[in-house]
Design a protein around this motif. Structure first.
Motif, mmCIF file in Angstrom:
data_model
loop_
_atom_site.group_PDB
_atom_site.id
_atom_site.type_symbol
_atom_site.label_atom_id
_atom_site.label_comp_id
_atom_site.label_asym_id
_atom_site.label_seq_id
_atom_site.Cartn_x
_atom_site.Cartn_y
_atom_site.Cartn_z
ATOM 1 N N TYR B 162 1.345 -1.301 0.173
ATOM 2 C CA TYR B 162 -0.134 0.127 -0.102
ATOM 3 C C TYR B 162 1.344 1.500 -0.160
ATOM 4 C CZ TYR B 162 -4.051 -3.144 0.635
ATOM 5 O OH TYR B 162 -4.804 -3.825 0.651
ATOM 6 N N PRO B 163 1.971 1.863 1.208
ATOM 7 C CA PRO B 163 2.849 2.917 0.525
ATOM 8 C C PRO B 163 3.368 2.484 -0.804
ATOM 9 C CG PRO B 163 3.716 1.373 2.293
ATOM 10 C CD PRO B 163 2.245 0.673 1.890
ATOM 11 N N VAL B 164 3.577 1.750 -1.352
ATOM 12 C CA VAL B 164 4.517 2.143 -2.649
ATOM 13 C C VAL B 164 3.289 2.587 -3.412
ATOM 14 C CG1 VAL B 164 5.625 0.392 -4.987
ATOM 15 C CG2 VAL B 164 5.969 -0.185 -2.553
ATOM 16 N N VAL B 165 2.449 1.900 -3.278
ATOM 17 C CA VAL B 165 0.850 2.062 -4.842
ATOM 18 C C VAL B 165 0.757 3.921 -4.373
ATOM 19 C CG1 VAL B 165 -1.879 1.709 -4.625
ATOM 20 C CG2 VAL B 165 -0.280 -0.241 -4.283
ATOM 21 N N THR B 166 0.287 3.726 -2.934
ATOM 22 C CA THR B 166 0.218 5.729 -2.631
ATOM 23 C C THR B 166 1.178 6.112 -2.966
ATOM 24 O OG1 THR B 166 -1.235 4.596 -0.447
ATOM 25 C CG2 THR B 166 -0.152 6.646 -0.733
ATOM 26 N N TYR B 167 2.220 5.551 -2.897
ATOM 27 C CA TYR B 167 3.589 6.691 -3.555
ATOM 28 C C TYR B 167 3.663 7.022 -4.791
ATOM 29 C CZ TYR B 167 8.102 8.249 -4.514
ATOM 30 O OH TYR B 167 10.101 8.576 -4.138
ATOM 31 N N PHE B 168 3.571 5.719 -5.068
ATOM 32 C CA PHE B 168 3.241 6.196 -7.239
ATOM 33 C C PHE B 168 1.715 6.481 -7.437
ATOM 34 C CE2 PHE B 168 7.019 2.831 -6.971
ATOM 35 C CZ PHE B 168 8.218 4.117 -7.544
#
Lengths: 51, 170
Positions: B162-168
């Motif tokens: 989820y952090p990666v999805v949010t970041y990108f």
């Protein structure tokens, strides 16, 4: 010569028996049978070389 | 006694047979060490996996971290399977370490003229059988470690998802 036709005991090797070998039992893979196969193969080689 | 002669030496009828015995005995001892090493690695992996499942995963559940459910499920399943296969690896260890009591007695009391050859054939059959057992257990150890790595990667990915999805911004 299991059992045996030349007076030898069926199991000639002492095994370490660390555990119940459940997987081998499940797959029908017996270490004792495997050793007997190897023994028969080696005996055949010896007999052949003696002839 | 000249070197290379076939004269009796230390109880064996020929130097050749004595050499073969020593070599096979060394192989048997080495096989025991190799199997102990495999068992040790499998049990270490089981201990680390149990620690991860018993402490880290519940603790992570209490922390403010959102796991990607599918990846987390794959990770936990892989770790559980790794622990099971690791325990099976140890339980499968069943090497021949030497002559059985019955065989030793039959050798000592038998009237077989060529008992040495008989013993060497048995010894060779034990090493061959052990080699196959070690190959099987080596395969099980590989599965244990591969499942452990899959579990760690999947759990890490589930936390990072989820952090990666949010970041990108997907």
């Amino acid at each position: 010569m299991s059992g045996s036709d030349d007076g030898q005991p069926d199991e000639t090797g002492q095994r370490s028996h660390k555990g119940p070998a459940l997987l081998s039992k499940l797959l029908g893979r017996d270490g004792h049978e495997r050793q007997q196969e190897q023994r028969a193969r080696l005996r055949a080689v010896v007999d052949e070389s003696m002839e | 006694m000249s070197e290379g002669s076939d004269a009796p030496r230390r109880g064996w009828s020929s130097k050749r047979r004595e050499t073969v015995y020593r070599e096979l005995r060394d192989v048997l001892n080495s096989q025991q060490s190799v199997m102990d090493d495999i068992d040790d690695k499998a049990l270490r992996t089981v201990r680390i996996t149990a620690l991860l499942l018993g402490v880290v995963v519940p603790a992570a559940g209490l922390a403010a971290v959102t796991f990607q459910p599918l990846l987390a499920a794959v990770g936990v399943l892989a770790l559980v399977l790794s622990a099971i296969v690791g325990v099976l690896t140890y339980g499968e260890s069943d090497l021949v370490v030497g002559p059985s009591g019955a065989y030793a007695v039959s050798l000592a009391t038998g009237d077989d003229a060529d008992w040495e050859l008989d013993f060497l054939v048995e010894l060779a059959s034990w090493t061959e059988s052990n080699a196959a057992d070690i190959a099987d257990n080596g395969r099980l150890l590989f599965y244990t470690q591969a499942l452990f790595v899959v579990g760690i990667v999947a759990l890490t990915a589930s936390v990072a998802f989820y952090p990666v999805v949010t970041y990108f911004g997907a």
